[in-house]
Design an enzyme around this catalytic site. Structure first.
Site, PDB file in Angstrom:
ATOM      1  N   LYS A 106      31.866  43.410 -11.424  1.00  0.00           N
ATOM      2  CA  LYS A 106      33.039  43.503 -12.299  1.00  0.00           C
ATOM      3  C   LYS A 106      32.581  43.864 -13.705  1.00  0.00           C
ATOM      4  O   LYS A 106      32.024  43.046 -14.424  1.00  0.00           O
ATOM      5  CB  LYS A 106      33.827  42.196 -12.365  1.00  0.00           C
ATOM      6  CG  LYS A 106      35.220  42.421 -13.017  1.00  0.00           C
ATOM      7  CD  LYS A 106      35.787  41.197 -13.677  1.00  0.00           C
ATOM      8  CE  LYS A 106      35.329  41.009 -15.096  1.00  0.00           C
ATOM      9  NZ  LYS A 106      35.858  42.057 -16.037  1.00  0.00           N
ATOM     10  N   GLY A 116      27.269  37.371 -20.910  1.00  0.00           N
ATOM     11  CA  GLY A 116      28.440  37.365 -21.774  1.00  0.00           C
ATOM     12  C   GLY A 116      28.433  36.128 -22.652  1.00  0.00           C
ATOM     13  O   GLY A 116      27.378  35.576 -22.972  1.00  0.00           O
ATOM     14  N   SER A 117      29.606  35.661 -23.015  1.00  0.00           N
ATOM     15  CA  SER A 117      29.708  34.554 -23.957  1.00  0.00           C
ATOM     16  C   SER A 117      29.392  33.222 -23.288  1.00  0.00           C
ATOM     17  O   SER A 117      29.561  33.046 -22.075  1.00  0.00           O
ATOM     18  CB  SER A 117      31.115  34.500 -24.554  1.00  0.00           C
ATOM     19  OG  SER A 117      32.040  34.020 -23.594  1.00  0.00           O
ATOM     20  N   THR A 118      28.952  32.281 -24.099  1.00  0.00           N
ATOM     21  CA  THR A 118      28.663  30.938 -23.604  1.00  0.00           C
ATOM     22  C   THR A 118      29.924  30.272 -23.067  1.00  0.00           C
ATOM     23  O   THR A 118      29.883  29.570 -22.043  1.00  0.00           O
ATOM     24  CB  THR A 118      28.045  30.097 -24.728  1.00  0.00           C
ATOM     25  OG1 THR A 118      26.815  30.701 -25.133  1.00  0.00           O
ATOM     26  CG2 THR A 118      27.767  28.678 -24.274  1.00  0.00           C
ATOM     27  N   GLY A 133      30.566  31.645 -19.671  1.00  0.00           N
ATOM     28  CA  GLY A 133      29.526  31.180 -18.767  1.00  0.00           C
ATOM     29  C   GLY A 133      29.816  29.797 -18.231  1.00  0.00           C
ATOM     30  O   GLY A 133      29.604  29.504 -17.046  1.00  0.00           O
ATOM     31  N   GLU A 167      23.277  34.466 -18.611  1.00  0.00           N
ATOM     32  CA  GLU A 167      22.637  34.894 -19.858  1.00  0.00           C
ATOM     33  C   GLU A 167      23.748  35.003 -20.874  1.00  0.00           C
ATOM     34  O   GLU A 167      24.605  35.873 -20.756  1.00  0.00           O
ATOM     35  CB  GLU A 167      21.901  36.219 -19.681  1.00  0.00           C
ATOM     36  CG  GLU A 167      20.978  36.555 -20.853  1.00  0.00           C
ATOM     37  CD  GLU A 167      21.631  37.399 -21.912  1.00  0.00           C
ATOM     38  OE1 GLU A 167      22.079  36.824 -22.939  1.00  0.00           O
ATOM     39  OE2 GLU A 167      21.708  38.622 -21.726  1.00  0.00           O
ATOM     40  N   CYS A 201      23.261  40.445 -27.749  1.00  0.00           N
ATOM     41  CA  CYS A 201      23.179  38.985 -27.610  1.00  0.00           C
ATOM     42  C   CYS A 201      21.933  38.426 -28.283  1.00  0.00           C
ATOM     43  O   CYS A 201      21.950  37.310 -28.803  1.00  0.00           O
ATOM     44  CB  CYS A 201      23.216  38.586 -26.137  1.00  0.00           C
ATOM     45  SG  CYS A 201      21.964  39.379 -25.109  1.00  0.00           S
ATOM     46  N   GLU A 253      27.850  32.837 -33.282  1.00  0.00           N
ATOM     47  CA  GLU A 253      27.483  34.204 -32.907  1.00  0.00           C
ATOM     48  C   GLU A 253      28.580  35.157 -33.367  1.00  0.00           C
ATOM     49  O   GLU A 253      29.739  35.053 -32.946  1.00  0.00           O
ATOM     50  CB  GLU A 253      27.303  34.313 -31.393  1.00  0.00           C
ATOM     51  CG  GLU A 253      26.818  35.684 -30.958  1.00  0.00           C
ATOM     52  CD  GLU A 253      26.568  35.773 -29.462  1.00  0.00           C
ATOM     53  OE1 GLU A 253      25.583  36.423 -29.071  1.00  0.00           O
ATOM     54  OE2 GLU A 253      27.358  35.206 -28.688  1.00  0.00           O
TER      55      GLU A 253
END
Length: 493
Positions: free
Chosen positions: A189, A242-244, A247, A265, A299, A397
Site C-alpha cells: 500500500k 512512516g510516523s510513530t 506505527g 521504521e 525520517c 519531528e
C-alpha cells in the site's frame, strides 16, 4: 541532465497507471471510489486513482496467499528468484526517466534527485538483494550420534507493506526487494500522496517475470486500506515506514487480529554534533545536505545541529550562506535544488513549526512559506538558533527544511542533549579525534551513527532505529530476518 523544457514535455505525455494492481492486472476498486493525485508544485491534478478499501485489500491478500500456497514463486529456486529481480533492476534502469518523472510529479522533489538518486537506488537495491539470496546458506546443528538437525530459513508467506510518500519508489523497494527475494508474496500500500510509481512498478515486476499474485499494489488511505491490511487475518507480517503515531496503530491492529509480526521504521529527530576540531567547511556542507535534501522530508534528517559554543557563530554563518544558496523552484528544472512540500496540508503543518520557532528562538534565515508557480506548497530553507531544550522545534519531528541549532560545552552535555528525545534513528559526529569519535558513537542512542559525514547509508549496512524510531532493519543481509522464519527439521537415522 536534460532541460526544463524536455522534462515538461515528457511529463505531459506520461501514461499514468491509476487502478489497483491485483493478481497480475489493473482493476478498479470494488467500491468504484477514486481520489486525486496532485502535483504539489503546481496544484494540478495528475490523475484520479482507485481508492482501495477493505474489499480490495482482501482481494489482494487472497491473490497473494494463492500465489504463495501453490509455490509459483516461493517454490522457485533462489537462483530463479534472483534472475527475476535482476531483470526488474534492469527494467528500472531502462525506464529511468519515466520513474523519475512519476516521483517528481507526485511529491514535488527535484528531478535531479530522482534521476540520479531515487530510481538508480531502487534498481541497485533490487539487484543487491537479488544477488544476495542465493548466497545465504542454511545450517546443520552439531547434534552428533544418529541425528541430523537442519536449521532452514523459510519465507513467512504474505507480507503487507505500507510505505511513505517521501521516497515513494525507494521505500517500496527497501521492503519489496528482500521480501520477494526470500520467496514471499506481497501486498503493497503506497502513500495516498504518491501512488503512481508503485502502480507502475507492479506492471514492471510482471514484465520481469514475477508470477501473477506475487506482487499486488492497492492505493488508498490509511484509515481504509492501511487499517484493513494491518488487521487482515491472513497477512503473516506487516512492515511499515512512516510516523510513530501510525506505527503504534499497526501494533494495535496486529494484537487485535492474528498477532502478525510487525516491523516498524518510524520518526526521527537526529542530532548532528560538531566539535571545534572538525573540518568546518565539510561539516557545513554535509549539515546543509542533511537537513535540506529532499526538502527535509527525511525520517533520518539531521534536524538538530549541536555545535560547540566556541564555534557556534562561525557555523551559523556558514550554514546561513549554504541555505541561502539553495534554489527553491520548479522540480522539473535541473536548476532547482529544493522542490515543494508533498502537499499544501503538509506545508501548512511545517508553517506552524516556523511560527513556533519564531516565538521561541532566533531566526537566522528563511522562516517563510513561499508561493511559486501558483502553488503555496514551498518552504524556504530555515535555520533557528538559540533553541531552548523545551522548544517544540527542538523535540518534535518537523519533516521539513527547518534546522534547530543548540550549543554545548563538552562531550557530556552534547550526549545529554542528543539523547534527550523519544527517537533514536540516526546521529552524526564531527571530529578529527578518533577516540572521541568512538566514545561518542558508543554513547549515542541511535541505529546509525555517522562520523564526519551525515546519514551514511548502503545496501550493505542495516538501517533502522531505537526507542520510538522503531525496530527491525531495512537493507543488508539482516533485512532478510524480517521476511523469513527459522525452521528446525530433526531427522533420526
Amino acid at each position: 541532465m536534460q532541460s526544463l523544457e524536455h522534462y515538461t514535455e515528457k511529463a505531459a505525455t506520461l501514461s499514468l497507471r491509476n487502478q489497483c494492481w491485483i493478481d497480475g492486472k489493473y482493476v478498479a476498486s470494488v467500491s468504484g471510489a477514486r481520489f486525486d493525485s496532485i502535483n504539489p508544485a503546481t496544484g494540478a491534478v495528475l490523475t484520479d486513482v482507485a481508492r482501495g478499501g477493505a474489499e480490495d485489500i482482501d482481494r489482494a491478500v487472497k491473490a497473494a496467499r494463492a500465489a504463495f500456497a501453490d509455490g509459483r514463486w516461493s517454490g522457485k529456486t533462489p537462483a530463479q528468484r534472483k534472475e527475476a529481480l535482476l531483470k526488474l533492476a534492469a527494467l528500472l534502469r531502462e525506464n529511468l526517466e519515466e520513474f523519475a518523472l512519476l516521483d517528481t510529479l507526485d511529491m514535488g522533489k527535484p528531478i535531479t534527485e530522482t534521476m540520479t538518486g531515487d530510481v538508480p537506488g531502487a534498481a541497485h537495491f533490487f539487484q543487491w538483494h537479488g544477488e544476495a539470496i542465493d548466497k545465504l546458506y542454511d545450517e546443520v546443528a552439531p547434534t552428533g550420534g544418529r541425528d541430523l538437525a537442519l536449521i532452514r530459513r523459510v519465507p513467512l508467506g504474505v507480507i503487507g507493506a505500507v510505505v511513505p510518500w517521501n521516497f515513494p519508489l525507494d521505500m517500496a523497494t527497501w521492503k519489496l526487494a528482500p521480501a520477494l527475494a526470500a520467496g514471499n508474496s506481497v501486498v503493497l500500500k503506497p502513500a495516498e500522496q504518491s501512488p503512481l510509481s508503485a502502480l507502475r512498478l507492479g506492471e514492471l515486476a510482471a514484465e520481469a517475470g514475477l508470477p501473477d499474485g506475487v506482487l499486488n499494489v492497492v492505493p488508498g488511505f490509511g484509515e481504509d486500506a492501511g487499517q484493513a491490511l494491518g488487521r487482515h487475518p491472513d497477512v503473516d507480517c506487516l512492515v511499515f515506514t512512516g510516523s510513530t503515531v501510525v506505527g503504534k496503530l499497526f501494533q494495535r491492529y496486529a494484537g487485535e487480529s492474528n498477532m502478525k509480526q510487525v516491523w516498524l521504521e518510524t520518526g526521527g529527530k537526529s542530532p548532528n554534533i560538531i566539535f571545534p576540531d572538525a573540518d568546518l567547511d565539510a561539516a557545513a556542507d554535509m549539515a546543509a545536505f542533511g537537513i535540506f535534501y529532499n526538502q527535509g522530508e527525511v525520517c533520518s534528517a539531521n534536524s538538530r545541529m549541536l555545535v560547540h559554543e566556541s564555534i557556534a557563530e562561525d557555523m551559523l554563518e556558514r550554514m546561513k550562506t549554504r541555505a541561502e544558496a539553495i534554489t527553491v523552484g520548479n522540480p522539473l528544472s535541473p536548476e532547482t535544488t529544493m522542490g515543494a512540500m508533498v502537499d499544501a496540508n503538509h506545508a501548512t503543518r511545517v508553517e506552524g513549526f516556523l511560527k513556533a520557532g519564531r516565538e521561541s528562538a532566533r531566526l537566522v534565515t528563511g522562516g517563510e512559506r513561499l508561493t511559486i508557480g501558483g502553488s503555496d506548497a514551498f518552504i524556504a530553507p530555515t535555520i533557528f538558533a538559540d533553541v531552548p531544550m523545551e522548544a517544540k522545534i527542538a523535540s518534535e519531528e518537523i519533516f521539513g527544511p527547518v534546522l534547530s541549532v543548540q550549543t554545548f560545552r563538552d562531550e557530556d552535555e552534547a550526549v545529554a542533549i542528543a539523547n534527550n528525545t523519544i527517537y533514536g534513528l540516526a546521529a552524526s559526529v564531527w571530529t578529527r579525534d578518533i577516540s572521541r569519535a568512538v566514545s561518542m558513537s558508543d554513547r549515542l542512542h541511535a541505529g546509525t551513527v555517522s562520523v564526519n559525514t551525515v546519514d551514511a547509508l548502503s545496501a550493505m549496512t542495516p538501517f533502522g532505529g531505537m526507542k520510538q524510531s522503531g525496530f527491525g532493519r531495512d537493507l543488508s543481509l539482516h533485512s532478510f530476518d524480517k521476511y523469513s522464519a527459522l525452521k528446525t527439521v530433526w531427522i533420526k537415522y
